[in-house]
Design an enzyme around this catalytic site. Structure first.
Site, mmCIF file in Angstrom:
data_model
loop_
_atom_site.group_PDB
_atom_site.id
_atom_site.type_symbol
_atom_site.label_atom_id
_atom_site.label_comp_id
_atom_site.label_asym_id
_atom_site.label_seq_id
_atom_site.Cartn_x
_atom_site.Cartn_y
_atom_site.Cartn_z
ATOM 1 N N TYR A 14 0.810 -1.224 0.000
ATOM 2 C CA TYR A 14 0.000 0.000 0.000
ATOM 3 C C TYR A 14 0.843 1.273 0.000
ATOM 4 O O TYR A 14 0.305 2.372 -0.031
ATOM 5 C CB TYR A 14 -0.907 0.031 1.234
ATOM 6 N N HIS A 19 -4.559 6.181 -0.928
ATOM 7 C CA HIS A 19 -5.045 6.171 0.457
ATOM 8 C C HIS A 19 -3.911 6.432 1.450
ATOM 9 O O HIS A 19 -4.167 6.760 2.603
ATOM 10 C CB HIS A 19 -5.688 4.813 0.744
ATOM 11 N N ASN A 62 -8.842 1.678 8.372
ATOM 12 C CA ASN A 62 -10.133 1.656 9.063
ATOM 13 C C ASN A 62 -10.019 1.390 10.560
ATOM 14 O O ASN A 62 -11.023 1.435 11.270
ATOM 15 C CB ASN A 62 -11.048 0.606 8.427
#
Length: 185
Positions: A14, A19, A62
């Site tokens: 990632y 994000h 999250n």
């Protein structure tokens, strides 16, 4: 003392995704001002200087709220001492905006922080990542930057570092008046 907390997802897969722009900004700020972000505290990678704490929750996006709350408590800071740095789908790529208070805008990382703090009373630095109408939002935010965006990203991060520096050392009003006026927000 201000906690500058960049949101992102842990893991190398990632590292250079939309994000993770919060992580990327913390890394750029760290590099520019020589504040290593290596120490592990309360589920975050942390670096400290005279007036700031730089942090990247070492979780998935999250689940960011728990580590942010733990770090605020450990450092004896209130939510109003937090600047949460995150991506925003609804802003043009590269645009920067400071915001006080407000809802999560559908951003699950911000929602996690609001739920954990039981407060919306903190600052946010939103960085536009744009939107691709042909992709589902959850796929888009986890995608890498295009060639043109990757070139533009360095300038965006440098401007965001300047904005954060202005916020911390010259005042939030000045930072908001300069950087919230950018077109395309």
């Amino acid at each position: 003392m201000l906690l500058l907390c960049g949101l992102g997802n842990k893991g190398s897969e990632y590292a250079f995704t939309r994000h993770n722009i919060g992580y990327l900004l913390i890394d750029r700020f760290s590099e520019k001002f020589g504040i290593p972000v290596r120490k592990r505290l309360s589920g975050c990678k942390v670096g400290t200087a005279d007036e700031v704490i730089l942090a990247k929750p070492n979780t998935f996006m999250n689940l960011s709220g728990g580590p942010v709350l733990s770090l605020l408590k450990l450092m004896d800071l209130q939510p109003e001492n937090l600047i949460l740095i995150h991506d925003d789908l609804d802003m043009t790529f590269g645009k920067i905006r400071f915001k006080w208070d407000g809802r999560d805008g559908g951003h699950r990382g911000v929602r996690s922080v609001i739920n954990s703090l039981q407060s919306k009373l903190f600052y946010r630095m939103k960085i536009g990542i744009g939107r691709d109408p042909t992709m589902a939002p959850e796929d888009y935010v986890l995608s890498g930057f295009t060639g043109d965006e990757a070139e533009e990203l360095a300038d965006t991060l440098d401007t965001a570092v300047d904005a954060l520096h202005t916020f911390v050392y010259e005042g939030k009003e000045k930072a908001m008046s300069i950087f919230n006026r950018s077109p395309g927000i």
